[in-house]
Design an enzyme around this catalytic site. Structure first.
Site, PDB file in Angstrom:
ATOM      1  N   HIS A 471      47.027 -40.014  95.112  1.00  0.00           N
ATOM      2  CA  HIS A 471      47.181 -38.621  95.537  1.00  0.00           C
ATOM      3  C   HIS A 471      48.544 -38.049  95.170  1.00  0.00           C
ATOM      4  O   HIS A 471      48.769 -36.837  95.293  1.00  0.00           O
ATOM      5  CB  HIS A 471      46.972 -38.507  97.048  1.00  0.00           C
ATOM      6  CG  HIS A 471      46.092 -37.371  97.443  1.00  0.00           C
ATOM      7  ND1 HIS A 471      46.254 -36.096  96.945  1.00  0.00           N
ATOM      8  CD2 HIS A 471      45.042 -37.295  98.311  1.00  0.00           C
ATOM      9  CE1 HIS A 471      45.353 -35.287  97.479  1.00  0.00           C
ATOM     10  NE2 HIS A 471      44.596 -35.991  98.302  1.00  0.00           N
ATOM     11  N   ASP A 475      45.970 -33.424  93.132  1.00  0.00           N
ATOM     12  CA  ASP A 475      45.281 -33.076  94.372  1.00  0.00           C
ATOM     13  C   ASP A 475      43.777 -33.275  94.194  1.00  0.00           C
ATOM     14  O   ASP A 475      43.285 -33.608  93.112  1.00  0.00           O
ATOM     15  CB  ASP A 475      45.601 -31.633  94.760  1.00  0.00           C
ATOM     16  CG  ASP A 475      47.077 -31.435  95.082  1.00  0.00           C
ATOM     17  OD1 ASP A 475      47.680 -32.378  95.634  1.00  0.00           O
ATOM     18  OD2 ASP A 475      47.621 -30.363  94.766  1.00  0.00           O
TER      19      ASP A 475
END
Length: 500
Positions: A471, A475
């Site tokens: 992450h 995104d």
């Protein structure tokens, strides 16, 4: 057990085989005591946690000693062979000292970069290599693996200087030396604290861990990577318990230091229990997966896709004659096309520089289950290969994996991994990222299921796709876009042709 003949020569030690590998098992000796070897001639075949490797000796001459039987596991830095440098009478000339080397048997000994070696619990400094020895050796350890020449100068500590340096005390396998101010200085009179590799020392330094406070579990107190990682886990756990205790009581707890040697151990084994050493391939996989979970904030998204169109396209391609195209090759082709559209996922995170490093080329790793355990061979420049080229390379690497012939170069350097766990008959999974990559695509089994197709219920070939991603590099929108594009190509292969 060492096999030796009389003679004095250059001792060649098990080199650093790269990628943090700290030990290897002797599979087959390629030379006998008394054989004449040339510079860079392979002398032993070893098995590491990643591959079978033939180790070349950088010295030429007569083999006067071998250390370790076949099946013996040695740490990096342990002696492999002794070579009488040169040829003829000079090479075979007997000298004192070899019998002592032979009596050391198969003991595992590791040397620091300063040249320090440990035998029978005593420390000694390796003598400087003579000019003739340097001329006889190539400086190579593993040809083609980027090794460098041996250091030209090594520090020699004479007995009178050793006595004047300070009182040394060995406690629980550790060596401590009184410093100038009466404190403890890192290292012994023969060098720094003995660790199995510079990577271990770097790991301790990055985590502000004092190696002098550790008790090594290796031979002669050698500090292994497992010792450092244990100390880091214990420190983190102790910190968490301390914070919880202080939050509940308002007082800091009093704790005793722990170490691998002093930690509580289970009592006598219960009936019906078994213990398997976590080493070799299994140990390497465990370390890498643990590091991935510890360092990468991963997330997973998944989608079901109708693979009927992909299966029909593959059938049509194979019906036209020529080389048969494998399903994994088609999935790899889809992966490389998706990475071209979403390059954020063909990347890694440089934690020291706090930078995201994005790669132009796609070196595609793929999970392969073998008798030795799980390995991840790498298809170099997968983005530049067509379906036939990918099929051939997957077949070659898979065969080499099952035969244990993969080289370290074929097992490292991947930028993205494809994991076809459908071959195990499962539908879905949340794969752990192959550290230090940024993402992994998982593919489940393709199975007939009810599916709404063109407004009607029909039986279709359905597959579940999952993407685990770092992450930090992107995104959810980017990850979802990548996975949706892969699913669209699986459902309608023509989508792939339109984007090429």
């Amino acid at each position: 057990m060492a096999h030796a003949s009389e003679g004095r020569g250059q001792e060649f030690r098990l080199p650093d085989l790269g990628e943090g590998l700290t030990e290897a098992e002797i599979v087959r000796w390629l030379v006998e005591v008394g054989d004449v070897v040339a510079v860079d001639q392979p002398v032993v075949e070893v098995e590491t946690a990643k591959a079978m490797v033939e180790v070349p000796c950088p010295y030429g001459g007569v083999v006067t000693a071998r250390f370790g039987e076949e099946g013996t596991e040695l740490p990096v830095g342990a002696p492999l062979v002794t070579v009488a440098l040169g040829t003829g009478e000079d090479a075979a000339a007997p000298a004192a000292g070899t019998e002592a080397a032979a009596s050391a048997g198969g003991e595992s000994r590791a040397a620091e970069s300063t040249g320090a070696a440990s035998t029978g619990g005593e420390s000694r400094i390796a003598e400087p290599v003579a000019a003739s020895a340097e001329a006889a050796g190539s400086g190579n350890v593993l040809v083609g693996y980027g090794t460098s020449e041996a250091p030209a100068r090594r520090r020699r500590v004479r007995p009178d200087r050793r006595a004047a340096t300070g009182a040394a005390a060995r406690t629980n396998g550790r060596v401590r030396v009184a410093g100038p101010a009466g404190g403890q200085a890192e290292g012994s009179v023969d060098g720094p604290v003995p660790v199995i590799s510079p990577l271990v020392r770097r790991l301790a330094r990055q985590n502000d861990l004092d190696l002098r406070e550790l008790t090594g579990s290796g031979p002669d107190g050698l500090i292994l990577r497992a010792d450092v990682e244990y100390a880091l886990r214990a420190s983190a756990a102790q910190g968490g318990r301390a914070a919880d205790h202080e939050a509940r009581t308002g007082r800091a707890p009093v704790t005793a230091p722990t170490s691998p040697a002093s930690a509580a151990t289970p009592g006598a084994p219960r009936s019906g229990t078994a213990r398997t050493p976590l080493k070799g391939v299994r140990g390497a996989v465990a370390d890498k997966l643990s590091r991935s979970r510890r360092e990468i904030p991963d997330a997973t998204c998944w989608v079901d896709a109708d693979a009927t169109g992909l299966m029909r396209a593959r059938t049509a391609m194979n019906a036209s004659g020529g080389q048969k195209i494998s399903l994994v090759a088609l999935l790899a082709r889809i992966c490389t096309a998706a990475l071209a559209r979403f390059p954020e996922l063909n990347a890694t995170v440089d934690t020291e520089a706090r930078e995201i490093v994005r790669f132009d080329d796609v070196h595609l790793g793929f999970a392969a289950q073998t008798d030795r355990g799980l390995v991840v061979p790498v298809v170099r420049d997968a983005h530049a290969r067509d379906a036939e080229g990918l099929t051939a390379e997957f077949a070659r690497l898979t065969e080499a994996a099952h035969e244990g012939r993969l080289t370290p170069g074929e097992l490292t350097g991947s930028t993205f991994t494809l994991n076809n766990y459908g071959v195990f008959g499962v539908d879905g999974s949340t794969p752990i990222i192959n550290h230090p990559e940024a993402a992994m695509l998982g593919v489940g089994r393709i199975v007939a299921k009810p599916w709404v197709h063109e407004g009607e219920l029909a039986v279709r070939q359905v597959v579940q796709l999952s993407l685990t991603f770092d992450h930090r590099v992107c995104d959810g929108g980017t990850a979802g876009g990548f996975l949706r594009y892969v699913a669209d190509c699986v459902e309608q292969p023509a989508v792939l042709l339109r984007t090429l």
